[in-house]
Each structure stands twice: as structure tokens, then as C-alpha cells.
Design a protein around this motif. Structure first.
Motif, PDB file in Angstrom:
ATOM      1  N   PRO A 109      -1.988  38.046  59.205  1.00  0.00           N
ATOM      2  CA  PRO A 109      -1.516  37.748  60.562  1.00  0.00           C
ATOM      3  C   PRO A 109      -0.191  36.989  60.594  1.00  0.00           C
ATOM      4  O   PRO A 109       0.474  36.951  61.628  1.00  0.00           O
ATOM      5  CB  PRO A 109      -2.651  36.873  61.143  1.00  0.00           C
ATOM      6  CG  PRO A 109      -3.845  37.184  60.305  1.00  0.00           C
ATOM      7  CD  PRO A 109      -3.300  37.440  58.941  1.00  0.00           C
ATOM      8  N   ARG A 110       0.202  36.388  59.477  1.00  0.00           N
ATOM      9  CA  ARG A 110       1.420  35.583  59.424  1.00  0.00           C
ATOM     10  C   ARG A 110       2.614  36.341  58.852  1.00  0.00           C
ATOM     11  O   ARG A 110       3.654  35.740  58.565  1.00  0.00           O
ATOM     12  CB  ARG A 110       1.191  34.370  58.524  1.00  0.00           C
ATOM     13  CG  ARG A 110       0.257  33.324  59.086  1.00  0.00           C
ATOM     14  CD  ARG A 110      -0.018  32.309  58.025  1.00  0.00           C
ATOM     15  NE  ARG A 110      -0.572  31.083  58.567  1.00  0.00           N
ATOM     16  CZ  ARG A 110      -1.133  30.150  57.838  1.00  0.00           C
ATOM     17  NH1 ARG A 110      -1.207  30.310  56.539  1.00  0.00           N
ATOM     18  NH2 ARG A 110      -1.616  29.054  58.380  1.00  0.00           N
ATOM     19  N   LEU A 111       2.494  37.629  58.672  1.00  0.00           N
ATOM     20  CA  LEU A 111       3.503  38.386  57.931  1.00  0.00           C
ATOM     21  C   LEU A 111       4.910  38.186  58.492  1.00  0.00           C
ATOM     22  O   LEU A 111       5.862  37.924  57.747  1.00  0.00           O
ATOM     23  CB  LEU A 111       3.135  39.868  57.933  1.00  0.00           C
ATOM     24  CG  LEU A 111       3.839  40.752  56.906  1.00  0.00           C
ATOM     25  CD1 LEU A 111       3.587  40.246  55.498  1.00  0.00           C
ATOM     26  CD2 LEU A 111       3.360  42.198  57.034  1.00  0.00           C
ATOM     27  N   ARG A 112       5.060  38.292  59.802  1.00  0.00           N
ATOM     28  CA  ARG A 112       6.390  38.162  60.401  1.00  0.00           C
ATOM     29  C   ARG A 112       6.942  36.761  60.207  1.00  0.00           C
ATOM     30  O   ARG A 112       8.122  36.579  59.895  1.00  0.00           O
ATOM     31  CB  ARG A 112       6.330  38.508  61.887  1.00  0.00           C
ATOM     32  CG  ARG A 112       7.704  38.563  62.549  1.00  0.00           C
ATOM     33  CD  ARG A 112       7.597  39.087  63.962  1.00  0.00           C
ATOM     34  NE  ARG A 112       6.978  38.113  64.834  1.00  0.00           N
ATOM     35  CZ  ARG A 112       7.660  37.159  65.489  1.00  0.00           C
ATOM     36  NH1 ARG A 112       8.963  37.074  65.342  1.00  0.00           N
ATOM     37  NH2 ARG A 112       7.037  36.315  66.272  1.00  0.00           N
ATOM     38  N   HIS A 113       6.092  35.749  60.381  1.00  0.00           N
ATOM     39  CA  HIS A 113       6.551  34.375  60.227  1.00  0.00           C
ATOM     40  C   HIS A 113       6.874  34.058  58.764  1.00  0.00           C
ATOM     41  O   HIS A 113       7.831  33.326  58.474  1.00  0.00           O
ATOM     42  CB  HIS A 113       5.499  33.394  60.757  1.00  0.00           C
ATOM     43  CG  HIS A 113       5.456  33.333  62.253  1.00  0.00           C
ATOM     44  ND1 HIS A 113       4.736  34.223  63.003  1.00  0.00           N
ATOM     45  CD2 HIS A 113       6.071  32.488  63.136  1.00  0.00           C
ATOM     46  CE1 HIS A 113       4.885  33.937  64.287  1.00  0.00           C
ATOM     47  NE2 HIS A 113       5.691  32.897  64.395  1.00  0.00           N
ATOM     48  N   LEU A 114       6.101  34.619  57.841  1.00  0.00           N
ATOM     49  CA  LEU A 114       6.403  34.426  56.425  1.00  0.00           C
ATOM     50  C   LEU A 114       7.774  34.990  56.085  1.00  0.00           C
ATOM     51  O   LEU A 114       8.540  34.393  55.321  1.00  0.00           O
ATOM     52  CB  LEU A 114       5.331  35.098  55.561  1.00  0.00           C
ATOM     53  CG  LEU A 114       3.933  34.470  55.576  1.00  0.00           C
ATOM     54  CD1 LEU A 114       2.946  35.379  54.862  1.00  0.00           C
ATOM     55  CD2 LEU A 114       3.950  33.089  54.936  1.00  0.00           C
ATOM     56  N   HIS A 115       8.076  36.140  56.662  1.00  0.00           N
ATOM     57  CA  HIS A 115       9.370  36.776  56.429  1.00  0.00           C
ATOM     58  C   HIS A 115      10.502  35.888  56.953  1.00  0.00           C
ATOM     59  O   HIS A 115      11.525  35.695  56.280  1.00  0.00           O
ATOM     60  CB  HIS A 115       9.398  38.135  57.120  1.00  0.00           C
ATOM     61  CG  HIS A 115      10.499  39.034  56.642  1.00  0.00           C
ATOM     62  ND1 HIS A 115      10.902  40.155  57.310  1.00  0.00           N
ATOM     63  CD2 HIS A 115      11.298  38.963  55.539  1.00  0.00           C
ATOM     64  CE1 HIS A 115      11.886  40.744  56.659  1.00  0.00           C
ATOM     65  NE2 HIS A 115      12.143  40.046  55.576  1.00  0.00           N
TER      66      HIS A 115
ATOM     67  N   ALA B 278      -7.809  24.394  49.420  1.00  0.00           N
ATOM     68  CA  ALA B 278      -9.148  24.681  49.906  1.00  0.00           C
ATOM     69  C   ALA B 278      -9.112  25.014  51.391  1.00  0.00           C
ATOM     70  O   ALA B 278      -9.862  25.839  51.886  1.00  0.00           O
ATOM     71  CB  ALA B 278     -10.066  23.486  49.665  1.00  0.00           C
ATOM     72  N   SER B 279      -8.223  24.342  52.140  1.00  0.00           N
ATOM     73  CA  SER B 279      -8.098  24.611  53.562  1.00  0.00           C
ATOM     74  C   SER B 279      -6.633  24.834  53.896  1.00  0.00           C
ATOM     75  O   SER B 279      -5.753  24.214  53.338  1.00  0.00           O
ATOM     76  CB  SER B 279      -8.637  23.435  54.381  1.00  0.00           C
ATOM     77  OG  SER B 279      -7.912  22.259  54.098  1.00  0.00           O
ATOM     78  N   VAL B 280      -6.396  25.740  54.823  1.00  0.00           N
ATOM     79  CA  VAL B 280      -5.034  26.116  55.162  1.00  0.00           C
ATOM     80  C   VAL B 280      -4.859  26.063  56.665  1.00  0.00           C
ATOM     81  O   VAL B 280      -5.743  26.459  57.422  1.00  0.00           O
ATOM     82  CB  VAL B 280      -4.732  27.552  54.657  1.00  0.00           C
ATOM     83  CG1 VAL B 280      -3.307  27.940  54.989  1.00  0.00           C
ATOM     84  CG2 VAL B 280      -4.971  27.641  53.165  1.00  0.00           C
ATOM     85  N   SER B 281      -3.715  25.558  57.095  1.00  0.00           N
ATOM     86  CA  SER B 281      -3.438  25.496  58.521  1.00  0.00           C
ATOM     87  C   SER B 281      -3.385  26.888  59.110  1.00  0.00           C
ATOM     88  O   SER B 281      -2.881  27.823  58.511  1.00  0.00           O
ATOM     89  CB  SER B 281      -2.097  24.793  58.763  1.00  0.00           C
ATOM     90  OG  SER B 281      -1.693  24.937  60.093  1.00  0.00           O
ATOM     91  N   THR B 282      -3.902  27.059  60.328  1.00  0.00           N
ATOM     92  CA  THR B 282      -3.883  28.358  60.988  1.00  0.00           C
ATOM     93  C   THR B 282      -2.963  28.363  62.198  1.00  0.00           C
ATOM     94  O   THR B 282      -2.912  29.334  62.931  1.00  0.00           O
ATOM     95  CB  THR B 282      -5.307  28.740  61.444  1.00  0.00           C
ATOM     96  OG1 THR B 282      -5.830  27.706  62.281  1.00  0.00           O
ATOM     97  CG2 THR B 282      -6.222  28.938  60.255  1.00  0.00           C
ATOM     98  N   ASP B 283      -2.239  27.266  62.432  1.00  0.00           N
ATOM     99  CA  ASP B 283      -1.297  27.191  63.539  1.00  0.00           C
ATOM    100  C   ASP B 283       0.027  27.790  63.081  1.00  0.00           C
ATOM    101  O   ASP B 283       0.899  27.095  62.558  1.00  0.00           O
ATOM    102  CB  ASP B 283      -1.125  25.735  63.987  1.00  0.00           C
ATOM    103  CG  ASP B 283      -0.335  25.631  65.280  1.00  0.00           C
ATOM    104  OD1 ASP B 283       0.401  26.589  65.597  1.00  0.00           O
ATOM    105  OD2 ASP B 283      -0.452  24.602  65.966  1.00  0.00           O
ATOM    106  N   THR B 284       0.186  29.094  63.287  1.00  0.00           N
ATOM    107  CA  THR B 284       1.324  29.812  62.734  1.00  0.00           C
ATOM    108  C   THR B 284       2.650  29.297  63.259  1.00  0.00           C
ATOM    109  O   THR B 284       3.607  29.110  62.503  1.00  0.00           O
ATOM    110  CB  THR B 284       1.193  31.318  63.037  1.00  0.00           C
ATOM    111  OG1 THR B 284      -0.046  31.788  62.499  1.00  0.00           O
ATOM    112  CG2 THR B 284       2.326  32.100  62.412  1.00  0.00           C
ATOM    113  N   GLN B 285       2.738  29.063  64.555  1.00  0.00           N
ATOM    114  CA  GLN B 285       3.989  28.610  65.131  1.00  0.00           C
ATOM    115  C   GLN B 285       4.376  27.230  64.604  1.00  0.00           C
ATOM    116  O   GLN B 285       5.541  26.993  64.254  1.00  0.00           O
ATOM    117  CB  GLN B 285       3.881  28.568  66.661  1.00  0.00           C
ATOM    118  CG  GLN B 285       5.192  28.299  67.382  1.00  0.00           C
ATOM    119  CD  GLN B 285       6.205  29.424  67.181  1.00  0.00           C
ATOM    120  OE1 GLN B 285       5.820  30.582  67.015  1.00  0.00           O
ATOM    121  NE2 GLN B 285       7.477  29.092  67.169  1.00  0.00           N
TER     122      GLN B 285
END
Length: 297
Positions: free
Chosen positions: A192-198, A33-40
Motif C-alpha cells: 500500500p505504500r508503494l507510491r510513497h516509498l518511491h 516488530a512493529s511498523v508505523s501504518t500512517d503513510t502520510q
């Protein structure tokens, strides 16, 4: 390790994630239901989880925990290290219904995402893959993507993870993440997280590859299929020849001169190759042939 998975949806020790997931007898994998948005922070915490696993059979479930915490429903990983022997191994946590449908309908041979993986090193999203306008009779590529949506997979991210084997030969590896939330949430949370997901997927795949051999058993909810990309009709010699030159950008007329045959004969071979591969056109046939290593560009 005393680091915890705080950025990934709660304070949970990495070893607890694996232990709890392994003990489950029924897995539903509903989106968070909720997802963290702190990518780093998510990236660093995901690396902690990956490095905490010390058994190969626990790696798929550890990655599922990361995938879920990042808002995705499930994943499919193509391990191409055994491609020369059995067409690679696909490890996934998708629903049983989609898994069985994907196999029974032969979608693996027409999936436009897997075709693009073979000729790309950059991550991409499903909706970025061109499949053309859907007319009265959808192409096989269109049917694949439409079926995915019917099973609740609204969009996804595909990450090529290519490597080299001991002999210096390219090995096709890739990971696809499946999104079941809304398209708006996908664009705001996943894109927005594409690079980090990779980077996370590559770190997981590299860690998985460090274990000796591959596990013979997996926890419930993890699905495996071997040899998926060796299935399908084989091409004849001349069909491979004309596709090879098409992959190098040659026209039918130029290919005819190179091979010493007529232009109409080249066109016929291309049409036959496209039919055997289930391709919509020459470009699609080349993409499928390259993906399946039938030709090299």
C-alpha cells in the motif's frame, strides 16, 4: 530542526539517528516488530530526516534508518551518474554474505529486477517480475531470485530513479528495498505504500546528488561496489545489430532484410548474443542488452 521521527517507529531526532548509526561498530539490521501504518506521516518524517543530513557520508545511514523504520531490512542503491566511466556505483546495506554471493555468482548480469529497471519508470515489487516456471534446471534469472530467498530476502520493492546528465543523456539510477518479514506482512505493509516509498527514495537520491562529489568512506555496514554493470562479456558488432532491431520489435526475417543477410544468420547471431549475455531467450537477451546500454530500443 525540532521535528522528530515520531511516525517512523518512535520519537528520535533525525540528527541522533545519523550519529548513533555512525558510532555503531556492529550492525545487524533486524526487521522491526512493529511498523508505523500512517503513510502520510511517515512520508513527511522521512523527508525531515533526509533534509537534516549535511554530509554525504551520512546519507546512506540516514536512509537505512528510514528503511528500517518502514519495515524493510536493507536497501541497494544504483548510482548511475558515473556509469559512463566505471559502470556506476552500488551502495547497499544488505548482509555481507549476500553482498559477496551476489558478486561472486555474477548475479548482477542476470538479475531480472535490474533488467526491468532499465526499461521502466514505475516502481514494482520483486514478485511482479516474470521469471517463468522453475523446471529441472533454473535459468540464471531464476537462480538469482531463488538465492535471494535463501538469504532471507522474501520480497522487495524496486524503484527506478532515472535522471538526465548535463548533456541530456539518460542516467539509470534505482533503489531496491529488501524485505525479510513474511509475505503476508509485505503485502499488507509494503504494497500500500508503494507510491510513497518511491517518493521517499527519489527525495533521498536527489538530496544525495546535491553534495559535491561522492564520499570516499562510509560507516560500517555500508557496502560499495563500483563498475558492477560494466562487467561481463562484450558483444560483437553483428550481435549488437540484431539485438538492436529485436529491441525495436523486428522479427528475424525483417532484420535480415534490413541488414542484407540471411534469416538463419540473424538467428545465429541472436543465439550467440543470448549465450554471451547468459540470457534464457531472445527477449531476455534484449532486456539485458538494453539494461547494460549495449543497445537502445
Amino acid at each position: 530542526m525540532d521535528r522528530t521521527l515520531q511516525g517512523l517507529g518512535g520519537i528520535v531526532k533525525p540528527v541522533d539517528i545519523v550519529g548513533r548509526a555512525r558510532s555503531e561498530t556492529r550492525r545487524t539490521f533486524r526487521p522491526r516488530a512493529s511498523v508505523s501504518t500512517d503513510t502520510q506521516a511517515d512520508f513527511l518524517d522521512a523527508l525531515t530526516v533526509i533534509e537534516s543530513v549535511d554530509r554525504s557520508e551520512d546519507m546512506p545511514i540516514a536512509f537505512q534508518s528510514i528503511v528500517r523504520a518502514l519495515g524493510f531490512d536493507s536497501y541497494a542503491y544504483l548510482d548511475g551518474t558515473t556509469a559512463a566511466v566505471d559502470g556506476g556505483r552500488v551502495i547497499s546495506t544488505v548482509s555481507r554474505d549476500w553482498h559477496e554471493t551476489y558478486l561472486s555468482e555474477g548475479f548482477a548480469q542476470h538479475d531480472p529486477c535490474t533488467a526491468r529497471v532499465r526499461v521502466s519508470n514505475a516502481p514494482f515489487m520483486w514478485h511482479e517480475v516474470p521469471i517463468g516456471e522453475i523446471g529441472g534446471r533454473p535459468t540464471l534469472a531464476q537462480k538469482t531470485m531463488l538465492a535471494a530467498r535463501e538469504f532471507g530476502y522474501v520480497d522487495g520493492v524496486v524503484m527506478p530513479l532515472h535522471t538526465m546528465d548535463g548533456g541530456g543523456k539518460p542516467v539509470v539510477n534505482a533503489c531496491s528495498l529488501f524485505w525479510t518479514g513474511t509475505q503476508a506482512d509485505f503485502r499488507s505493509q509494503a504494497e500500500p505504500r508503494l507510491r510513497h516509498l518511491h517518493l521517499i527514495a527519489r527525495s533521498w537520491a536527489e538530496r544525495f546528488a546535491t553534495f559535491d562529489g561522492r564520499p570516499h568512506r562510509f560507516p560500517a555496514g555500508v557496502r560499495i561496489v563500483d563498475g558492477l554493470y560494466e562487467r561481463g562479456p562484450k558483444l560483437r558488432g553483428r550481435e549488437i545489430d540484431v539485438l538492436s532491431w529485436a529491441a525495436r520489435g523486428k522479427t528475424a526475417a525483417e532484420t535480415a532484410v534490413i541488414l542484407g543477410i540471411g534469416t538463419e544468420t540473424v538467428t545465429t547471431h541472436l543465439a550467440n548474443a543470448s549465450r554471451r549475455l547468459g540470457a534464457a531467450n531472445k527477449t531476455h537477451a534484449v532486456a539485458i542488452a538494453v539494461h547494460r546500454r549495449l543497445v537502445r530500443p
